[in-house]
Scaffold this active site. Structure first.
Site: not given
Ligand code: PLP
Length: 402
Positions: A143, A228, A257
């Site tokens: 994700f 990520d 986050k």
């Molecule tokens: N990358 C990861 C690993 C995530 O867990 C998330 C959100 O859950 C995102 C990217 C996307 O982040 P945002 O919701 O702040 O755009």
């Protein structure tokens, strides 16, 4: 109490009426939070094991973060990135001092941080290797966000359905399978983008040597490694950044986050060599690195780093949590398949749909999250205590025993 319940009911009716239906929300309006506790608008108290899904690393309304925001709000809320911004510079310096990175780009969310990483990667690859090197390999079940590029990077069709045509230039391989990664590399490949632990995908922890091998494959083939750490960064796994567990460093890392302790901020960090491909005009964000959010992020990062207490605590509580959940698994082997995690990103995989358990726990005053259908995910504030974990496990026992 009755009057307060009616207020909540009216708010939920207005929520349904005026907000786009992008979320499956619990029937709760949360109004106040302190530490690991939150209160609904009806006055009911909850233990928050969701923590904004890994956002509230220091809990709700941590005094250091609140004071930093108050002070900064009185001094300067916003100025354009056409000028140098003091809290942004200080935050970038702190992040670089405590990571592999030399340079930072600030934005407002995880998806934006990943979008920036994808753009930097493409630009770097074109400059260093030519027009044909644009493809990024990501993992199935990953994700990375909801913008068009990041939802394409996300290796899950359910998030992509209906938004086609997707962005060209992504290829997917099973996570934690080094042979599959090796086989997917073509003359078009320029980078590999992975979560150190798959969060949304169900808290999938790779084998200890996977990332060492990924780094080797990247180096051998001249590929950038993008990590990520939007969910795993900022102490969540018991280290400031999860890559520290694996004895490697990436070329690019994304954060969001937990970075702001509750305010919206994202960051894309890179080595000097890679970052050099961004020049004035390459990329930008009006609010990125805004003074207010950077002040909150500095307070959050300093609190995490202060004398190492929080990271030690996170590791101890994580081990305790896993032990307690494993005992529960012994009691309910027909309902619980697996307990896994690192630090305080922990999962309990069920044989059944997890949604009813989320609802039942909320009725009993405990907030938890379900991901990937049958995985209960716990991402509480890093300051969670044994007594909170004991309470959650008791409630889970009651819920699963029904
Ligand atoms: N990358 C990861 C690993 C995530 O867990 C998330 C959100 O859950 C995102 C990217 C996307 O982040 P945002 O919701 O702040 O755009």
């Amino acid at each position: 109490m009755e009057a307060k319940k009616n207020v909540a009911k009216e708010l939920i009716e207005d929520s349904d009426r005026y907000l786009m239906r992008t979320y499956n929300r619990q029937p709760l309006v949360l109004r106040k939070g302190r530490g690991i506790k939150v209160w609904g608008s009806d006055g009911k108290e909850y233990l928050d094991f969701v923590g904004g899904v890994a956002v509230n690393v220091l809990g709700h309304c941590h005094p250091k973060v609140v004071i930093a925001i108050q002070k900064q709000a009185q001094r300067l809320l916003h100025v354009s990135n056409l000028y140098h911004i003091e809290p942004q510079i200080k935050l970038a310096k702190l992040l670089c001092t405590h990571s592999f990175a030399d340079k930072v780009f600030f934005c407002n969310s995880g998806a934006e941080a990943n979008e920036a990483a994808i753009k930097l990667t493409r630009k770097y690859a074109k400059e260093h290797y030519g027009q044909e090197r644009f493809e990024i390999i990501t993992a199935l079940n990953s994700f990375h966000g909801r913008t068009l590029a990041t939802v394409t990077a996300t290796g899950q069709e359910k998030f992509q359905k209906g938004f086609e045509p997707l962005m060209p230039g992504f290829r997917y391989v099973p996570f934690n399978d080094i042979n599959a990664l090796q086989s997917a590399i073509t003359t078009n490949t320029c980078a590999v983008m992975l979560e150190p632990i798959q969060g949304e995908g169900g808290v999938k922890v790779p084998s200890d040597d996977y990332f060492k091998k990924v780094r080797e494959v990247c180096d051998k083939n001249g590929l950038l490694l993008i990590l990520d750490e939007v969910q795993t960064g900022m102490g969540r796994t018991g280290r400031l950044f999860a890559y520290e567990h694996y004895g490697i460093t990436p070329d690019i890392m994304t954060l969001a986050k937990g970075l702001g302790g509750g305010v919206p901020i994202g960051a894309m960090l890179a080595t000097e060599r890679v970052a050099a491909s961004f020049q004035p005009g390459s990329h930008a964000s009006t609010f990125g690195g805004n003074p207010l959010v950077c002040a909150a992020a500095i307070a959050t990062l300093e609190a995490i780093l202060e004398d190492g207490f929080i990271l030690d605590h996170c590791n101890r509580m994580g081990a305790y949590f896993i032990k307690k959940l494993s005992q529960l698994k012994d009691d309910y082997p027909e309902k619980i398949v697996d307990i896994r995690g690192k630090g305080l990103i922990i999962a309990m995989e069920l044989t059944i749909d997890g949604t009813p358990a989320v609802r039942a726990c909320a009725e009993k005053g405990v907030l938890i999250n379900c991901t990937a259908g049958n995985v209960l995910r716990f991402t509480p504030p890093l300051l969670v205590e044994e007594k909170d974990i004991d309470h959650l496990v008791d409630v889970m026992g009651e819920v699963l025993g029904k």
